[in-house]
Design a protein around this motif. Structure first.
Motif, PDB file in Angstrom:
ATOM      1  N   THR A  64       0.843  -1.206   0.000  1.00 47.67           N
ATOM      2  CA  THR A  64       0.000   0.000   0.000  1.00 47.67           C
ATOM      3  C   THR A  64       0.871   1.246   0.000  1.00 47.67           C
ATOM      4  OG1 THR A  64      -1.775  -1.138   1.188  1.00 47.67           O
ATOM      5  CG2 THR A  64      -1.786   1.262   1.256  1.00 47.67           C
ATOM      6  N   ALA A  65       1.914   1.245   0.805  1.00 47.47           N
ATOM      7  CA  ALA A  65       2.858   2.368   0.811  1.00 47.47           C
ATOM      8  C   ALA A  65       3.514   2.536  -0.553  1.00 47.47           C
ATOM      9  CB  ALA A  65       3.923   2.157   1.887  1.00 47.47           C
ATOM     10  N   GLY A  66       3.652   1.428  -1.292  1.00 46.82           N
ATOM     11  CA  GLY A  66       4.243   1.486  -2.627  1.00 46.82           C
ATOM     12  C   GLY A  66       3.464   2.361  -3.595  1.00 46.82           C
ATOM     13  N   TRP A  67       2.178   2.604  -3.290  1.00 47.68           N
ATOM     14  CA  TRP A  67       1.369   3.477  -4.140  1.00 47.68           C
ATOM     15  C   TRP A  67       1.840   4.933  -4.105  1.00 47.68           C
ATOM     16  CZ3 TRP A  67      -1.859   2.800  -8.019  1.00 47.68           C
ATOM     17  CH2 TRP A  67      -2.394   1.532  -8.208  1.00 47.68           C
ATOM     18  N   LEU A  68       2.627   5.304  -3.103  1.00 47.90           N
ATOM     19  CA  LEU A  68       3.205   6.650  -3.081  1.00 47.90           C
ATOM     20  C   LEU A  68       4.141   6.843  -4.271  1.00 47.90           C
ATOM     21  CD1 LEU A  68       4.022   6.964   0.725  1.00 47.90           C
ATOM     22  CD2 LEU A  68       2.166   8.099  -0.528  1.00 47.90           C
ATOM     23  N   LEU A  69       4.727   5.752  -4.717  1.00 44.33           N
ATOM     24  CA  LEU A  69       5.571   5.794  -5.914  1.00 44.33           C
ATOM     25  C   LEU A  69       4.765   5.464  -7.157  1.00 44.33           C
ATOM     26  CD1 LEU A  69       8.391   5.966  -7.239  1.00 44.33           C
ATOM     27  CD2 LEU A  69       8.665   3.534  -6.736  1.00 44.33           C
ATOM     28  N   SER A  70       4.027   4.347  -7.119  1.00 41.81           N
ATOM     29  CA  SER A  70       3.317   3.903  -8.314  1.00 41.81           C
ATOM     30  C   SER A  70       2.149   4.823  -8.666  1.00 41.81           C
ATOM     31  CB  SER A  70       2.827   2.462  -8.136  1.00 41.81           C
ATOM     32  OG  SER A  70       2.013   2.340  -6.998  1.00 41.81           O
ATOM     33  N   GLY A  71       1.466   5.395  -7.659  1.00 38.59           N
ATOM     34  CA  GLY A  71       0.372   6.327  -7.937  1.00 38.59           C
ATOM     35  C   GLY A  71       0.869   7.595  -8.602  1.00 38.59           C
TER      36      GLY A  71
ATOM     37  N   THR B 138      -0.127   8.514 -12.555  1.00 36.94           N
ATOM     38  CA  THR B 138      -0.712   9.805 -12.934  1.00 36.94           C
ATOM     39  C   THR B 138       0.061  10.427 -14.094  1.00 36.94           C
ATOM     40  OG1 THR B 138      -1.426  10.176 -10.652  1.00 36.94           O
ATOM     41  CG2 THR B 138      -1.362  12.097 -12.095  1.00 36.94           C
ATOM     42  N   ILE B 139       1.380  10.370 -14.015  1.00 36.28           N
ATOM     43  CA  ILE B 139       2.220  10.888 -15.097  1.00 36.28           C
ATOM     44  C   ILE B 139       1.963  10.120 -16.387  1.00 36.28           C
ATOM     45  CG2 ILE B 139       4.605  11.146 -15.911  1.00 36.28           C
ATOM     46  CD1 ILE B 139       5.417  11.541 -12.986  1.00 36.28           C
ATOM     47  N   ALA B 140       1.905   8.794 -16.256  1.00 35.27           N
ATOM     48  CA  ALA B 140       1.733   7.947 -17.439  1.00 35.27           C
ATOM     49  C   ALA B 140       0.427   8.241 -18.162  1.00 35.27           C
ATOM     50  CB  ALA B 140       1.785   6.473 -17.027  1.00 35.27           C
ATOM     51  N   LEU B 141      -0.639   8.497 -17.413  1.00 34.74           N
ATOM     52  CA  LEU B 141      -1.957   8.688 -18.009  1.00 34.74           C
ATOM     53  C   LEU B 141      -2.188  10.106 -18.533  1.00 34.74           C
ATOM     54  CD1 LEU B 141      -4.183   6.713 -15.458  1.00 34.74           C
ATOM     55  CD2 LEU B 141      -3.416   5.967 -17.719  1.00 34.74           C
ATOM     56  N   THR B 142      -1.534  11.086 -17.936  1.00 34.20           N
ATOM     57  CA  THR B 142      -1.844  12.486 -18.279  1.00 34.20           C
ATOM     58  C   THR B 142      -0.725  13.228 -18.990  1.00 34.20           C
ATOM     59  OG1 THR B 142      -1.061  13.342 -16.133  1.00 34.20           O
ATOM     60  CG2 THR B 142      -3.350  12.608 -16.260  1.00 34.20           C
ATOM     61  N   GLY B 143       0.496  12.642 -19.023  1.00 33.54           N
ATOM     62  CA  GLY B 143       1.658  13.347 -19.549  1.00 33.54           C
ATOM     63  C   GLY B 143       1.485  14.012 -20.905  1.00 33.54           C
ATOM     64  N   PRO B 144       1.213  13.256 -21.965  1.00 33.64           N
ATOM     65  CA  PRO B 144       1.100  13.861 -23.304  1.00 33.64           C
ATOM     66  C   PRO B 144      -0.011  14.908 -23.393  1.00 33.64           C
ATOM     67  CG  PRO B 144       1.331  11.486 -23.456  1.00 33.64           C
ATOM     68  CD  PRO B 144       1.113  11.797 -22.013  1.00 33.64           C
ATOM     69  N   PHE B 145      -1.121  14.681 -22.690  1.00 37.66           N
ATOM     70  CA  PHE B 145      -2.227  15.638 -22.719  1.00 37.66           C
ATOM     71  C   PHE B 145      -1.825  16.945 -22.036  1.00 37.66           C
ATOM     72  CE2 PHE B 145      -4.103  11.353 -22.587  1.00 37.66           C
ATOM     73  CZ  PHE B 145      -4.773  11.361 -23.791  1.00 37.66           C
ATOM     74  N   SER B 146      -1.121  16.848 -20.907  1.00 33.23           N
ATOM     75  CA  SER B 146      -0.665  18.041 -20.200  1.00 33.23           C
ATOM     76  C   SER B 146       0.273  18.866 -21.068  1.00 33.23           C
ATOM     77  CB  SER B 146       0.041  17.647 -18.893  1.00 33.23           C
ATOM     78  OG  SER B 146      -0.824  16.953 -18.030  1.00 33.23           O
TER      79      SER B 146
ATOM     80  N   MET C 196      -1.130  10.739   0.199  1.00 32.16           N
ATOM     81  CA  MET C 196      -1.310  10.232  -1.163  1.00 32.16           C
ATOM     82  C   MET C 196      -1.779  11.352  -2.098  1.00 32.16           C
ATOM     83  SD  MET C 196      -0.968   7.228  -2.622  1.00 32.16           S
ATOM     84  CE  MET C 196      -0.892   7.116  -4.402  1.00 32.16           C
ATOM     85  N   ILE C 197      -2.727  12.161  -1.650  1.00 35.76           N
ATOM     86  CA  ILE C 197      -3.234  13.279  -2.459  1.00 35.76           C
ATOM     87  C   ILE C 197      -2.124  14.293  -2.711  1.00 35.76           C
ATOM     88  CG2 ILE C 197      -4.827  15.237  -2.479  1.00 35.76           C
ATOM     89  CD1 ILE C 197      -6.773  13.450  -0.870  1.00 35.76           C
ATOM     90  N   ALA C 198      -1.365  14.604  -1.675  1.00 35.19           N
ATOM     91  CA  ALA C 198      -0.269  15.572  -1.809  1.00 35.19           C
ATOM     92  C   ALA C 198       0.779  15.087  -2.799  1.00 35.19           C
ATOM     93  CB  ALA C 198       0.375  15.810  -0.449  1.00 35.19           C
ATOM     94  N   ARG C 199       0.975  13.778  -2.869  1.00 34.49           N
ATOM     95  CA  ARG C 199       1.958  13.211  -3.794  1.00 34.49           C
ATOM     96  C   ARG C 199       1.464  13.260  -5.236  1.00 34.49           C
ATOM     97  NH1 ARG C 199       7.019  11.633  -3.836  1.00 34.49           N
ATOM     98  NH2 ARG C 199       6.503   9.693  -4.884  1.00 34.49           N
ATOM     99  N   ILE C 200       0.172  13.024  -5.438  1.00 32.38           N
ATOM    100  CA  ILE C 200      -0.355  12.902  -6.802  1.00 32.38           C
ATOM    101  C   ILE C 200      -0.534  14.251  -7.484  1.00 32.38           C
ATOM    102  CG2 ILE C 200      -2.433  12.253  -8.093  1.00 32.38           C
ATOM    103  CD1 ILE C 200      -2.649   9.784  -6.410  1.00 32.38           C
ATOM    104  N   LEU C 201      -0.888  15.298  -6.730  1.00 32.63           N
ATOM    105  CA  LEU C 201      -1.193  16.597  -7.335  1.00 32.63           C
ATOM    106  C   LEU C 201      -0.107  17.122  -8.285  1.00 32.63           C
ATOM    107  CD1 LEU C 201      -2.958  18.542  -4.418  1.00 32.63           C
ATOM    108  CD2 LEU C 201      -3.963  17.675  -6.545  1.00 32.63           C
ATOM    109  N   PRO C 202       1.182  17.129  -7.904  1.00 34.16           N
ATOM    110  CA  PRO C 202       2.199  17.665  -8.818  1.00 34.16           C
ATOM    111  C   PRO C 202       2.501  16.758 -10.001  1.00 34.16           C
ATOM    112  CG  PRO C 202       3.275  16.742  -6.910  1.00 34.16           C
ATOM    113  CD  PRO C 202       1.791  16.682  -6.637  1.00 34.16           C
ATOM    114  N   ALA C 203       2.075  15.495  -9.904  1.00 32.31           N
ATOM    115  CA  ALA C 203       2.393  14.533 -10.964  1.00 32.31           C
ATOM    116  C   ALA C 203       1.764  14.921 -12.297  1.00 32.31           C
ATOM    117  CB  ALA C 203       1.927  13.132 -10.559  1.00 32.31           C
TER     118      ALA C 203
ATOM    119  N   PHE D  96       5.544   6.647 -20.638  1.00 31.47           N
ATOM    120  CA  PHE D  96       5.801   5.204 -20.713  1.00 31.47           C
ATOM    121  C   PHE D  96       6.798   4.774 -19.636  1.00 31.47           C
ATOM    122  CE2 PHE D  96       3.453   5.391 -24.538  1.00 31.47           C
ATOM    123  CZ  PHE D  96       3.132   4.098 -24.911  1.00 31.47           C
ATOM    124  N   GLY D  97       7.782   5.629 -19.369  1.00 28.86           N
ATOM    125  CA  GLY D  97       8.737   5.308 -18.318  1.00 28.86           C
ATOM    126  C   GLY D  97       8.057   5.200 -16.964  1.00 28.86           C
ATOM    127  N   ASN D  98       7.149   6.145 -16.676  1.00 28.14           N
ATOM    128  CA  ASN D  98       6.446   6.112 -15.402  1.00 28.14           C
ATOM    129  C   ASN D  98       5.400   5.007 -15.354  1.00 28.14           C
ATOM    130  OD1 ASN D  98       7.064   8.504 -13.366  1.00 28.14           O
ATOM    131  ND2 ASN D  98       7.431   9.240 -15.445  1.00 28.14           N
TER     132      ASN D  98
END
Length: 404
Positions: free
Chosen positions: A39-46, A50-58, A95-102, A331-333
């Motif tokens: 579960t703690a691993g989601w701090l990295l994988s989450g 987020t980067i993987a799904l939104t990167g090109p669109f951003s 978790m929220i604080a980690r995902i926002l800048p991604a 893709f890297g993320n």
């Protein structure tokens, strides 16, 4: 080399330290918030997902905004994210604080590499980009041991404050030294999306995803592995991660030299070397001194993966560099996410030591993909068609003479 390029490299160092710095303190956070290690691993994988799904669109949505303003905005959000992370009262807020800048992470990466190339003469562009890439490479190898050491010295919150400080210094440097960068080119989504029609680009991106997944399936839980299998204390783990990072800087430099001579051969040797070092870690992981030696070799090899992925992916789309760079980041993320999830699954169901085998399987798949060359296949097919047409064309006059 202009000062502004080194400032952008510092910015890259800050955002990558924010992303990967959590690796070394993951066991501590899991204990602090009473959650499992996967579960703690989601701090990295989450973050990575987020980067993987939104990167090109951003990148495409912000393509017309002043590039200096965009980079400053990204770093400012990373500063706030690290402060929120340090003050998080529970795991959900963290978790929220980690995902926002991604969401804006790939924007900085894409903008900085392209902006660096425009700060110098065309002949010096590769050197300028390599400086920014150096910020990523150094962060990937030193960010983890630095934040882990600070957490061990003070507490886990201090590691987030340190990451925030690095981003704040880079933000101040951007404001003070980077000139305004208005977008003058007529950038349209249609022009950028043309690169998506290149099949070899997709092969290279998928290979990069699988390769990085293999790297992070085990590396994402390296602190846990060293604690449970090698029976190392927190101080020893910090030293091992620092050793990992120090040898990685040298390895990254040598990988760059090797890539300039032969990209495919370097990639294959890299993957086979990672398989070998993972097998050594599995076999001798319970022995302190051998594991320390293995860690130094592992770090030396591991870091070159980022440079290999960048080189293989972006070389296929020079006409849309920012989008190509963002695709590589996505893709890297995605690879980081996949690797973290697979690693967590193996740990929960089979134990921490067995996580090694997931990495080895992924490296084998990535190795197989190095033999896939769509461009060569297309060129060969076209050459065969041309040869057939020439043969028919040459035979027609002979047939006519025969009739006469």
């Amino acid at each position: 080399m202009k000062k502004s390029i080194y400032i952008m490299a510092l910015g890259a160092f800050g955002i990558i330290t924010t992303e990967f710095g959590v690796i070394g303190i993951m066991p501590t956070i899991a204990k602090e918030f009473n959650v499992s290690i996967d579960t703690a691993g989601w701090l990295l994988s989450g973050f990575a997902l987020t980067i993987a799904l939104t990167g090109p669109f951003s990148v495409m949505l912000t393509s017309k905004i002043n590039r200096k303003l965009m980079m400053c905005l990204v770093l400012g959000i990373f500063v706030l994210s690290n402060i929120m992370s340090a003050l998080a009262p529970n795991f959900a807020v963290l978790m929220i604080a980690r995902i926002l800048p991604a969401f804006l992470h790939p924007v900085f990466w894409a903008v900085a590499t392209v902006a660096a190339s425009k700060q110098v003469e065309p002949k010096d562009a590769p050197k300028a980009v390599s400086v920014v890439l150096g910020g990523l490479s150094v962060a990937a190898v030193l960010g983890v041991p630095i934040t882990t050491y600070v957490a061990e010295l003070y507490n886990w919150q201090a590691s987030f404050y340190l990451s925030g400080l690095i981003n704040l210094i880079a933000f101040a440097g951007l404001v003070a030294y980077i000139p305004s960068m208005p977008v003058k080119e007529n950038v349209t989504p249609e022009n950028q999306l043309k690169i998506l029609g290149k099949p070899q680009l997709w092969v290279n991106l998928v290979a990069t995803l699988i390769m990085i997944a293999g790297m992070f399936a085990t590396f994402g839980y390296l602190a846990e592995y060293l604690g449970k299998i090698s029976h190392m204390s927190g101080g020893h783990i910090s030293l091992m991660l620092l050793l990992f990072g120090t040898t990685g800087i040298v390895g990254n430099w040598l990988t760059g030299i090797a890539l300039s001579k032969n990209v495919i051969l370097t990639t294959r040797v890299f993957l086979l070397s990672l398989v070998a070092v993972h097998l050594m870690a599995y076999t001798f992981g319970g022995l302190f001194v051998p594991m320390a030696i293995i860690i130094s070799i592992w770090g030396f090899i591991h870091t070159g993966g980022f440079l290999i992925g960048q080189t293989r992916s972006t070389s296929e789309a020079p006409e849309a560099p920012e989008l190509a760079a963002s695709l590589m980041v996505s893709f890297g993320n995605a690879g980081v996410t996949l690797g973290s999830l697979l690693g967590g699954f193996m740990i929960i169901h089979y134990g921490i030591q067995q996580v090694i085998w997931i990495s080895i399987v992924l490296f084998a798949v990535a190795f197989g993909l190095t033999f896939v060359n769509v461009k060569k296949a297309i060129v060969t097919a076209e050459a065969e068609e041309e040869a057939i047409e020439e043969l028919v064309f040459e035979e027609e006059p002979v047939l006519e003479l025969s009739r006469d």
